[in-house]
Design a protein around this motif. Structure first.
Motif, PDB file in Angstrom:
ATOM      1  N   SER A 168       0.845  -1.198   0.000  1.00 21.86           N
ATOM      2  CA  SER A 168       0.000   0.000   0.000  1.00 21.86           C
ATOM      3  C   SER A 168       0.873   1.238   0.000  1.00 21.86           C
ATOM      4  O   SER A 168       1.988   1.230   0.542  1.00 21.86           O
ATOM      5  CB  SER A 168      -0.898   0.012   1.239  1.00 21.86           C
ATOM      6  OG  SER A 168      -1.526   1.267   1.404  1.00 21.86           O
ATOM      7  N   TYR A 202      -1.049   0.144   8.038  1.00 17.22           N
ATOM      8  CA  TYR A 202      -0.014   0.702   7.182  1.00 17.22           C
ATOM      9  C   TYR A 202       1.376   0.203   7.576  1.00 17.22           C
ATOM     10  O   TYR A 202       2.245   0.011   6.712  1.00 17.22           O
ATOM     11  CB  TYR A 202      -0.058   2.230   7.225  1.00 17.22           C
ATOM     12  CG  TYR A 202      -1.217   2.840   6.462  1.00 17.22           C
ATOM     13  CD1 TYR A 202      -1.714   2.239   5.319  1.00 17.22           C
ATOM     14  CD2 TYR A 202      -1.816   4.024   6.892  1.00 17.22           C
ATOM     15  CE1 TYR A 202      -2.772   2.794   4.619  1.00 17.22           C
ATOM     16  CE2 TYR A 202      -2.872   4.592   6.192  1.00 17.22           C
ATOM     17  CZ  TYR A 202      -3.346   3.969   5.062  1.00 17.22           C
ATOM     18  OH  TYR A 202      -4.390   4.514   4.365  1.00 17.22           O
ATOM     19  N   LYS A 205       1.891  -3.022   5.965  1.00 16.17           N
ATOM     20  CA  LYS A 205       2.148  -2.849   4.540  1.00 16.17           C
ATOM     21  C   LYS A 205       3.608  -2.437   4.298  1.00 16.17           C
ATOM     22  O   LYS A 205       4.195  -2.799   3.263  1.00 16.17           O
ATOM     23  CB  LYS A 205       1.190  -1.822   3.952  1.00 16.17           C
ATOM     24  CG  LYS A 205      -0.279  -2.244   3.977  1.00 16.17           C
ATOM     25  CD  LYS A 205      -0.569  -3.368   2.990  1.00 16.17           C
ATOM     26  CE  LYS A 205      -0.646  -4.731   3.576  1.00 16.17           C
ATOM     27  NZ  LYS A 205      -0.957  -5.786   2.567  1.00 16.17           N
ATOM     28  N   ASN A 230       1.289  -1.347  -5.000  1.00 13.74           N
ATOM     29  CA  ASN A 230       0.238  -0.534  -4.400  1.00 13.74           C
ATOM     30  C   ASN A 230      -0.946  -0.533  -5.367  1.00 13.74           C
ATOM     31  O   ASN A 230      -0.834  -0.010  -6.481  1.00 13.74           O
ATOM     32  CB  ASN A 230       0.739   0.900  -4.187  1.00 13.74           C
ATOM     33  CG  ASN A 230      -0.401   1.880  -3.950  1.00 13.74           C
ATOM     34  OD1 ASN A 230      -1.360   1.575  -3.250  1.00 13.74           O
ATOM     35  ND2 ASN A 230      -0.292   3.059  -4.549  1.00 13.74           N
ATOM     36  N   SER A 281       3.514   1.366  -8.434  1.00 15.53           N
ATOM     37  CA  SER A 281       2.331   2.163  -8.126  1.00 15.53           C
ATOM     38  C   SER A 281       1.931   2.895  -9.399  1.00 15.53           C
ATOM     39  O   SER A 281       2.802   3.294 -10.190  1.00 15.53           O
ATOM     40  CB  SER A 281       2.639   3.160  -7.002  1.00 15.53           C
ATOM     41  OG  SER A 281       1.465   3.792  -6.529  1.00 15.53           O
TER      42      SER A 281
END
Length: 326
Positions: A168, A202, A205, A230, A281
């Motif tokens: 993430s 988080y 992650k 992500n 990402s």
């Protein structure tokens, strides 16, 4: 990348794209964990449309598999879809799953998508904080159990297999105060370290990013390309534990669809041959957080690896562990 304004800008301006229509997965076997709903299900549906030989989806509750199977097959009659049970809170379940994977004729792609976002402190059946157990410990053990099957297939096929672990952008945003503890994972079991709202999620992650980078450093990219992705901020059942109205506002204003998030997962899994050990990402390779790239981050990465391996060897003695060259 990584700042709040950058996050908002990307969510507003970038729209994830599906795989090229001519991308063929013929003859391939694909494994996806956590794909009976949400982004994982959308990724499974998209991959099925590219005609792999076999698609294996994991669930904790087999009863939920049949409805998802119908969606995955859709207009793709002839695709072999299997639902296998695995529970990330049970080392015996993961070990049995790993043996079943190793018995496959081949495994070309593996997407580790299973995870939770628990907003309140709870403990798993194994005794660890639930986010840490599912998102990090369970995911790490699964990655180790399936790695030999991916390596075996690469040697037979003469080309790299692929392993993608879902992370993430939130890994940029957390202070990770536990990093200075004598034992980081043990410290994260303490309720007082849980933090507020999404901090713990988080943090796990971030652990995914660190684990992926260290695992990739120990594996030949000519055998298995290992990366982390992500998927963006999307409508998903992942947010079901959030009770405030704020999340509804953010979802309305910023969220991508589950299908768009699924596009990010499939892109990381089958594209980007230069992505070994990298973070993706918005469907491209980008730098992870400054902490990950720092000297301290490198040391913590090694520490997390060592702590995790020690924990798994102690708590999952029935599991088999690959031998890595130093």
């Amino acid at each position: 990348m990584g700042g709040f304004l950058g996050f908002v800008w990307n969510q507003w301006t970038y729209k994830p794209k599906p795989l090229d229509q001519d991308k063929s997965l013929a003859g391939k076997t694909i494994l996806i964990t956590g794909a009976n709903s949400g982004l994982g299900l959308e990724a499974a549906k998209e991959l099925a449309s590219h005609k792999p030989a076999k698609l294996i989806v994991t669930v904790r509750d087999p009863a939920k598999g049949e409805a998802a199977k119908a969606q995955i097959i859709g207009n793709n009659a002839g695709i072999e879809v299997e639902f296998w049970e695995v529970d990330y809170e049970s080392y015996d379940s993961i070990t049995a799953f790993g043996k079943k994977v190793l018995a496959l004729d081949r495994l070309d792609y593996a997407l580790l998508n299973a995870g939770i976002k628990q907003m309140q402190y709870t403990t798993s059946k194994a005794g660890h904080e639930s986010n840490v157990q599912i998102n990090h410990i369970g995911t790490s053990l699964v990655s180790l159990q399936i790695l030999p099957a991916l390596q075996k297939t690469a040697r037979i096929a003469g080309q790299p297999s692929r392993l993608t672990i879902v992370s993430s952008e939130g890994h940029f945003w957390i202070p990770f105060k536990e990093r200075t503890a004598e034992n980081i994972l043990l410290r994260m079991d303490d309720k007082e370290t849980f933090g507020q709202q999404m901090n713990r999620y988080y943090t796990t992650k971030l652990l995914n990013v660190l684990w992926t980078r260290e695992l990739a450093s120990k594996v030949n990219q000519n055998e298995v390309i290992i990366n982390t992705v992500n998927p963006g901020f999307c409508y998903s059942g992942l947010h079901r534990h959030e009770k405030t109205g704020i999340i509804k506002i953010f979802l309305w204003a910023l969220a991508w669809t589950s299908q768009q998030g699924g596009h990010c997962l499939t892109d990381a899994l089958v594209n980007h041959p230069d992505s070994h050990g990298k973070y993706l990402s918005e469907q491209k390779v980008v730098p992870p957080s400054k902490f990950v790239l720092s000297e301290e981050g490198r040391k913590v990465q090694t520490k997390i690896w060592n702590e995790t391996m020690e924990l798994l060897r102690k708590e999952a003695p029935g599991a088999s562990f690959p031998t890595f060259e130093e």
